[in-house]
Design a protein around this motif. Sequence first.
Motif, mmCIF file in Angstrom:
data_model
loop_
_atom_site.group_PDB
_atom_site.id
_atom_site.type_symbol
_atom_site.label_atom_id
_atom_site.label_comp_id
_atom_site.label_asym_id
_atom_site.label_seq_id
_atom_site.Cartn_x
_atom_site.Cartn_y
_atom_site.Cartn_z
ATOM 1 N N ASP A 166 44.881 51.545 19.596
ATOM 2 C CA ASP A 166 43.953 50.611 19.412
ATOM 3 C C ASP A 166 43.378 51.198 18.224
ATOM 4 O O ASP A 166 42.601 52.051 18.282
ATOM 5 C CB ASP A 166 43.037 50.509 20.614
ATOM 6 N N ASP A 177 40.225 44.932 14.893
ATOM 7 C CA ASP A 177 40.272 45.709 16.151
ATOM 8 C C ASP A 177 41.707 45.211 17.047
ATOM 9 O O ASP A 177 41.775 44.045 17.419
ATOM 10 C CB ASP A 177 38.959 45.031 17.083
ATOM 11 N N HIS A 194 36.124 39.731 22.987
ATOM 12 C CA HIS A 194 34.794 39.928 22.600
ATOM 13 C C HIS A 194 34.696 39.195 21.290
ATOM 14 O O HIS A 194 35.816 39.220 20.463
ATOM 15 C CB HIS A 194 34.365 41.253 22.449
ATOM 16 N N HIS A 202 32.234 45.162 18.446
ATOM 17 C CA HIS A 202 31.737 44.358 19.311
ATOM 18 C C HIS A 202 30.457 43.627 18.975
ATOM 19 O O HIS A 202 29.399 44.087 18.957
ATOM 20 C CB HIS A 202 31.319 45.223 20.623
ATOM 21 N N GLU A 228 42.719 40.144 24.465
ATOM 22 C CA GLU A 228 43.147 41.519 24.559
ATOM 23 C C GLU A 228 43.440 41.914 25.970
ATOM 24 O O GLU A 228 42.729 43.114 26.587
ATOM 25 C CB GLU A 228 42.373 42.607 23.854
HETATM 26 N N1 GLY Z 1 38.753 48.934 20.416
HETATM 27 C C1 GLY Z 1 37.721 48.559 21.142
HETATM 28 C C2 GLY Z 1 37.815 47.089 21.737
HETATM 29 O O1 GLY Z 1 39.133 46.633 21.911
HETATM 30 O O2 GLY Z 1 37.091 46.573 22.270
#
Ligand code: GLY
Length: 485
Positions: A299, A311, A396, A403, A427
């Motif tokens: 990640d 992300d 998110h 975030h 995700e």
């Molecule tokens: N890498 C942090 C998340 O996926 O929220």
Amino acid sequence: MSTSTNNNDKALEVRTHDIPLADAMTEFMKQGWAPSPLEGVKPHKSIPFTTARREKVSKQYPGVRLLFPAGSLKIRSNDSDYQFRAHSAFSWYTGIIASDCVPDSVFVMEPTATGHEALLFIHPRSPRNSDEFYRNARFGEFWIGRRMTLEESETKYGIKVAQIESLAEFLSDKKEALIVRGQDAEVDKLIVERTEAEVEFLNFTSMQRIIKDQYEIDEMQKAIDASVRGFADMVRVFPAATTVARGERVIEGAFYGRARLEGNDNGYPSIVASGAHACVLHWIKNDGDVLPGDLILIDAGVEVESHYTADITRTFPINGKFTEAQRKIYMIVYKAQQAGIAAVKPGAKFKDFHNACMVEIAKGAEELGVLPISAEESLKPEQGLHRRWQFHGSGHHLGIDVHDCAHARKEQYADAVLEAGMILTVEPGFYIQPDDTLFPPEYRGIGVRIEDDILVTQSGAKILSNALPRHPDEVEAYMARILMP
Ligand code: GLY
Ligand code: MN
Ligand code: MN
């Protein structure tokens, strides 16, 4: 800040390893310097967008002085600092990119008769008639490189710029003011604390970012494209990572190289989780061995100079081929993600894509025979047993913070409706802890997550990270192309 001459004074202190300067040398350093203006400073492409953002916050707070500190350097140890990263609100309202940003800067929206004037207070380039440029290890040009002058900053960012040392005096009239508190202790002290109003202020500024403008969408795509190249860099070093102890670090380092080359930094600490480490959600120690036959969950996201970050998560078979058990779990997550992405469209609720993911996670658990009740029963809010294998949310908002819009209220975020221009992650994951006896041994320690960055469009959704393969066949083919060209 450096009204806070605190930082300056500290940096000017003679450290144990510094060589004292003779007066003759101090005099000598005052002479013989040619002017060295920056050539080709042009207005930055963010200006029309930051201007529009400022107009909105100005309308919301007529007559109120608004302060956005960039934040200060933070000591890592003794006289070494962490790399500086400006506060997101400061970056968002000014457009100042990482390589131009000076610690301790403060952006002020000063109320006028018709709205607000944008005023930036910075510590500019040191003149040659003071000794800062060669003596100050924290701010001097000979130590850390050239900063912009007030004029250069004005030209590039289209904001009036003043010397930070004048800020305390500027604020001394004690006009009604709101600040993004907690970023700069010295400036905080100069602004009367109004807890409730500051919470509202944070909420407003956070919510202003929930729909992305075109500049932000373009910057996000840049961050994502750089990250996609970073994922290829990581796959390329898989064979090397299997030959040494702590091979996760080899892979982490490969991505960091890309983040520094194409961007400012990693947008957040990379998770490089080989084998059962994948079941530790925030595995950032990254000190495990990388063993052929295992999966590796990664990640990672590049943060570009404008501070926008990708992300992205992918789960790879280290030797290039999924085992049957790995593929089975992977396909549950793949289907969950497909269902989640299909639920992202304007007018849908934020929660819909998570719920769509969870239906597939529950069905997958049912098919594997590990749910003591049916998937349908488990999906009832009072049950949720399938969440044993995906206990985190399915996505998110994403933007200048990983975030993003973190000060939104529940009704503005989790209970809100999606609109075109939002950027989200989808995700889902499935994590079978190594000691989960509900599964046969060959499944234990398998952890899979697939994470993509999605733009809500007028007609549905666009997967901004689509260049990175997701389906297991495509993942295997992609790895073969990189590892056996
Ligand atoms: N890498 C942090 C998340 O996926 O929220
Ligand atoms: Mn995420
Ligand atoms: Mn992530």
